[in-house]
Design a protein around this motif. Structure first.
Motif, PDB file in Angstrom:
ATOM      1  N   ALA A 268       0.855  -1.191   0.000  1.00  0.00           N
ATOM      2  CA  ALA A 268       0.000   0.000   0.000  1.00  0.00           C
ATOM      3  C   ALA A 268       0.884   1.231   0.000  1.00  0.00           C
ATOM      4  O   ALA A 268       2.053   1.182   0.416  1.00  0.00           O
ATOM      5  CB  ALA A 268      -0.922   0.011   1.219  1.00  0.00           C
ATOM      6  N   GLY A 269       0.326   2.344  -0.467  1.00  0.00           N
ATOM      7  CA  GLY A 269       1.027   3.613  -0.388  1.00  0.00           C
ATOM      8  C   GLY A 269       0.840   4.234   0.982  1.00  0.00           C
ATOM      9  O   GLY A 269      -0.043   3.838   1.749  1.00  0.00           O
ATOM     10  N   LEU A 270       1.678   5.198   1.296  1.00  0.00           N
ATOM     11  CA  LEU A 270       1.606   5.850   2.603  1.00  0.00           C
ATOM     12  C   LEU A 270       1.281   7.337   2.468  1.00  0.00           C
ATOM     13  O   LEU A 270       1.492   8.110   3.385  1.00  0.00           O
ATOM     14  CB  LEU A 270       2.930   5.664   3.356  1.00  0.00           C
ATOM     15  CG  LEU A 270       3.278   4.209   3.654  1.00  0.00           C
ATOM     16  CD1 LEU A 270       4.658   4.115   4.283  1.00  0.00           C
ATOM     17  CD2 LEU A 270       2.237   3.570   4.567  1.00  0.00           C
ATOM     18  N   TYR A 271       0.750   7.710   1.323  1.00  0.00           N
ATOM     19  CA  TYR A 271       0.354   9.091   1.062  1.00  0.00           C
ATOM     20  C   TYR A 271      -1.000   9.390   1.698  1.00  0.00           C
ATOM     21  O   TYR A 271      -1.667   8.511   2.251  1.00  0.00           O
ATOM     22  CB  TYR A 271       0.247   9.319  -0.451  1.00  0.00           C
ATOM     23  CG  TYR A 271      -0.764   8.404  -1.098  1.00  0.00           C
ATOM     24  CD1 TYR A 271      -2.118   8.722  -1.103  1.00  0.00           C
ATOM     25  CD2 TYR A 271      -0.371   7.204  -1.670  1.00  0.00           C
ATOM     26  CE1 TYR A 271      -3.056   7.871  -1.653  1.00  0.00           C
ATOM     27  CE2 TYR A 271      -1.300   6.339  -2.227  1.00  0.00           C
ATOM     28  CZ  TYR A 271      -2.637   6.680  -2.220  1.00  0.00           C
ATOM     29  OH  TYR A 271      -3.567   5.826  -2.751  1.00  0.00           O
ATOM     30  N   GLU A 272      -1.420  10.634   1.595  1.00  0.00           N
ATOM     31  CA  GLU A 272      -2.810  10.996   1.888  1.00  0.00           C
ATOM     32  C   GLU A 272      -3.262  11.985   0.832  1.00  0.00           C
ATOM     33  O   GLU A 272      -2.440  12.626   0.171  1.00  0.00           O
ATOM     34  CB  GLU A 272      -2.960  11.560   3.305  1.00  0.00           C
ATOM     35  CG  GLU A 272      -4.397  11.587   3.801  1.00  0.00           C
ATOM     36  CD  GLU A 272      -5.098  10.262   3.559  1.00  0.00           C
ATOM     37  OE1 GLU A 272      -5.891  10.196   2.590  1.00  0.00           O
ATOM     38  OE2 GLU A 272      -4.848   9.302   4.303  1.00  0.00           O
ATOM     39  N   VAL A 273      -4.575  12.100   0.684  1.00  0.00           N
ATOM     40  CA  VAL A 273      -5.142  12.918  -0.376  1.00  0.00           C
ATOM     41  C   VAL A 273      -6.176  13.874   0.209  1.00  0.00           C
ATOM     42  O   VAL A 273      -6.820  13.572   1.225  1.00  0.00           O
ATOM     43  CB  VAL A 273      -5.788  12.029  -1.469  1.00  0.00           C
ATOM     44  CG1 VAL A 273      -6.979  11.258  -0.903  1.00  0.00           C
ATOM     45  CG2 VAL A 273      -6.215  12.853  -2.671  1.00  0.00           C
ATOM     46  N   ALA A 274      -6.310  15.027  -0.437  1.00  0.00           N
ATOM     47  CA  ALA A 274      -7.339  15.994  -0.045  1.00  0.00           C
ATOM     48  C   ALA A 274      -7.883  16.672  -1.293  1.00  0.00           C
ATOM     49  O   ALA A 274      -7.132  16.966  -2.229  1.00  0.00           O
ATOM     50  CB  ALA A 274      -6.768  17.037   0.903  1.00  0.00           C
ATOM     51  N   ASN A 275      -9.169  16.903  -1.279  1.00  0.00           N
ATOM     52  CA  ASN A 275      -9.821  17.698  -2.315  1.00  0.00           C
ATOM     53  C   ASN A 275     -10.467  18.891  -1.625  1.00  0.00           C
ATOM     54  O   ASN A 275     -11.238  18.720  -0.679  1.00  0.00           O
ATOM     55  CB  ASN A 275     -10.867  16.859  -3.048  1.00  0.00           C
ATOM     56  CG  ASN A 275     -11.695  17.686  -4.014  1.00  0.00           C
ATOM     57  OD1 ASN A 275     -12.802  18.112  -3.678  1.00  0.00           O
ATOM     58  ND2 ASN A 275     -11.172  17.921  -5.196  1.00  0.00           N
ATOM     59  N   VAL A 276     -10.110  20.093  -2.086  1.00  0.00           N
ATOM     60  CA  VAL A 276     -10.653  21.321  -1.489  1.00  0.00           C
ATOM     61  C   VAL A 276     -11.525  21.998  -2.529  1.00  0.00           C
ATOM     62  O   VAL A 276     -11.041  22.371  -3.609  1.00  0.00           O
ATOM     63  CB  VAL A 276      -9.523  22.263  -1.014  1.00  0.00           C
ATOM     64  CG1 VAL A 276     -10.114  23.576  -0.490  1.00  0.00           C
ATOM     65  CG2 VAL A 276      -8.699  21.585   0.077  1.00  0.00           C
ATOM     66  N   ARG A 277     -12.790  22.146  -2.213  1.00  0.00           N
ATOM     67  CA  ARG A 277     -13.753  22.739  -3.133  1.00  0.00           C
ATOM     68  C   ARG A 277     -14.247  24.067  -2.560  1.00  0.00           C
ATOM     69  O   ARG A 277     -14.873  24.098  -1.493  1.00  0.00           O
ATOM     70  CB  ARG A 277     -14.931  21.795  -3.339  1.00  0.00           C
ATOM     71  CG  ARG A 277     -16.022  22.325  -4.267  1.00  0.00           C
ATOM     72  CD  ARG A 277     -17.168  21.340  -4.344  1.00  0.00           C
ATOM     73  NE  ARG A 277     -16.713  20.053  -4.859  1.00  0.00           N
ATOM     74  CZ  ARG A 277     -17.429  18.921  -4.759  1.00  0.00           C
ATOM     75  NH1 ARG A 277     -18.606  18.936  -4.149  1.00  0.00           N
ATOM     76  NH2 ARG A 277     -16.962  17.798  -5.265  1.00  0.00           N
ATOM     77  N   VAL A 278     -13.936  25.149  -3.259  1.00  0.00           N
ATOM     78  CA  VAL A 278     -14.429  26.462  -2.869  1.00  0.00           C
ATOM     79  C   VAL A 278     -15.746  26.706  -3.600  1.00  0.00           C
ATOM     80  O   VAL A 278     -15.825  26.584  -4.822  1.00  0.00           O
ATOM     81  CB  VAL A 278     -13.417  27.575  -3.218  1.00  0.00           C
ATOM     82  CG1 VAL A 278     -13.962  28.935  -2.790  1.00  0.00           C
ATOM     83  CG2 VAL A 278     -12.072  27.300  -2.549  1.00  0.00           C
ATOM     84  N   ASN A 279     -16.772  27.026  -2.850  1.00  0.00           N
ATOM     85  CA  ASN A 279     -18.080  27.279  -3.434  1.00  0.00           C
ATOM     86  C   ASN A 279     -18.185  28.740  -3.878  1.00  0.00           C
ATOM     87  O   ASN A 279     -17.408  29.591  -3.425  1.00  0.00           O
ATOM     88  CB  ASN A 279     -19.169  26.938  -2.405  1.00  0.00           C
ATOM     89  CG  ASN A 279     -19.055  25.499  -1.925  1.00  0.00           C
ATOM     90  OD1 ASN A 279     -18.981  24.582  -2.726  1.00  0.00           O
ATOM     91  ND2 ASN A 279     -19.001  25.309  -0.611  1.00  0.00           N
TER      92      ASN A 279
END
Length: 396
Positions: free
Chosen positions: A94-105
């Motif tokens: 498995a990878g050891l990264y993390e992910v985020a998605n930031v949505r500005v309305n």
């Protein structure tokens, strides 16, 4: 070792610490410690615990028919396992990264989708604080979404005190992309070069002037692109980022525990507990204190109470919470929590991790205190859990 060689137990620890000016410190076993100041956490913990005044408290306890002991534990922990390439070389699948998605309305409100998962640590608050601080907007304008695999990007979850150091860093990377795009929109609106646009306190400003646009104005322009660099920039304001750490983080600290033992029954009671931990930058002091309290409670339970007991046939006898002795409120003292900060040098937040420090530092501090209380009985070691029955047998 201190007892056998006639050393003071505190000075022996100091002698073995990595000095503050030796960082980054390359260990013989691949890992490199990036920052730390173990002297500082030790000094602060000893002061908060009134270590110097302990012998008088021991004498007073003896006059009341009690045995009193004090125990010190200094620890170093590795958190936020990293990087993926190292894990792969060691056989991890498995990878050891993390992910985020930031949505500005269009309104300027922000929704954060994170692959890290909260199960009580307060990520919803801490992650929102990180975003709000970076964008210069109220925390109430940030909504954090986690756990729903139908909505979030693919992430690696929560373990190993990684959520803020890895998940929070992914969020920061995504927010920085938002700011970079916002600068390009602001440059168009303000008829300036992108390199002249500064972003601070929720405003995009042309350097050296009072010409500016608020974050909310930029957000609206991104979704209502009437005056917009449409040929070079897509509408909308939403970014995704992956963060793969360069290294572990290394929180460390000092825990000091004071116990009293009833000579007639052998019952131990934790009467004072101090935890001072270096967890890097503190984002939310209240959440940090709560996590340390919970970890110390678990550690005291492990040291004094909890035990998986099997009969001679291998049948588990302590198989439910009715007979597995978990710590309760009356087993715990008021816990003093302190923090010191040497910043992590390889993630954008400077954080190190706090989820496990309470449970790592506390069991040896408790057991050292029990051994110290029983030193006149020739005790050099006692196995966990140090139950009243076990201690009574030693005394009698």
């Amino acid at each position: 070792i201190a007892h056998d060689l006639g050393f003071d137990r505190i000075e022996l620890r100091r002698k073995n610490f990595i000095p503050p000016d030796a960082f980054p410190y390359q260990t013989p076993v691949a890992l490199q410690y990036d920052s730390g100041n173990y002297q500082m956490t030790l000094d602060k913990a000893l002061q908060a615990a009134d270590f110097a005044g302990f012998e008088e408290r021991r004498r007073q306890a003896r006059a009341r028919g009690k045995l009193r002991g004090i125990g010190v534990s200094t620890y170093l922990e590795a958190c936020g396992i990293a990087p993926s390439a190292v894990a792969g070389a060691l056989g991890a699948r498995a990878g050891l990264y993390e992910v985020a998605n930031v949505r500005v309305n269009p309104t300027g409100d922000v929704t954060v989708f994170t692959g890290a998962h909260s199960h009580g640590q307060g990520h919803e608050t801490t992650f929102a604080q990180v975003v709000a601080d970076r964008l210069g907007i109220p925390v109430a304008q940030v909504d954090v979404v986690h756990g729903d695999t139908g909505r979030i990007p693919f992430g690696m979850g929560t373990y190993g005190s990684r959520s803020l150091a890895v998940g929070g860093s992914a969020i920061v990377k995504a927010v920085d992309k938002i700011i970079a795009k916002g600068k390009r929109i602001a440059a168009h609106l303000l008829e300036a070069s992108v390199d002249d646009i500064e972003f601070k306190d929720g405003k995009f400003t042309v350097a050296g002037t009072d010409k500016s646009k608020t974050f909310a104005e930029i957000a609206l322009t991104a979704y209502v692109p009437h005056n917009y660099p449409i040929e070079e920039l897509e509408p909308g304001l939403e970014e995704t980022a992956f963060y793969d750490p360069k290294n572990f983080t290394f929180p460390g600290g000092c825990h000091v525990c004071e116990v009293e033992i009833d000579i007639e029954t052998g019952t131990p009671k934790v009467v004072n507990f101090v935890a001072v931990d270096d967890i890097g930058r503190v984002i939310n002091p209240m959440i940090v204190e709560g996590q340390v309290h919970g970890g110390v409670a678990q550690g005291i339970g492990q040291a004094l109470l909890e035990h998986a007991i099997y009969d001679s046939q291998g049948q588990l006898l302590s198989g439910s919470y009715m007979d597995y002795v978990m710590p309760r409120a009356d087993n715990l003292p008021s816990i003093h929590v302190g923090t010191e900060s040497t910043l992590c040098t390889h993630n954008p937040l400077g954080v190190k991790g706090v989820g496990e420090v309470g449970a790592i530092g506390s069991p040896p501090a408790v057991i050292n205190a029990i051994v110290d209380a029983l030193r006149d009985y020739g005790v050099r070691h006692i196995d966990m859990p140090a139950t009243a029955e076990k201690i009574w047998s030693i005394i009698h």
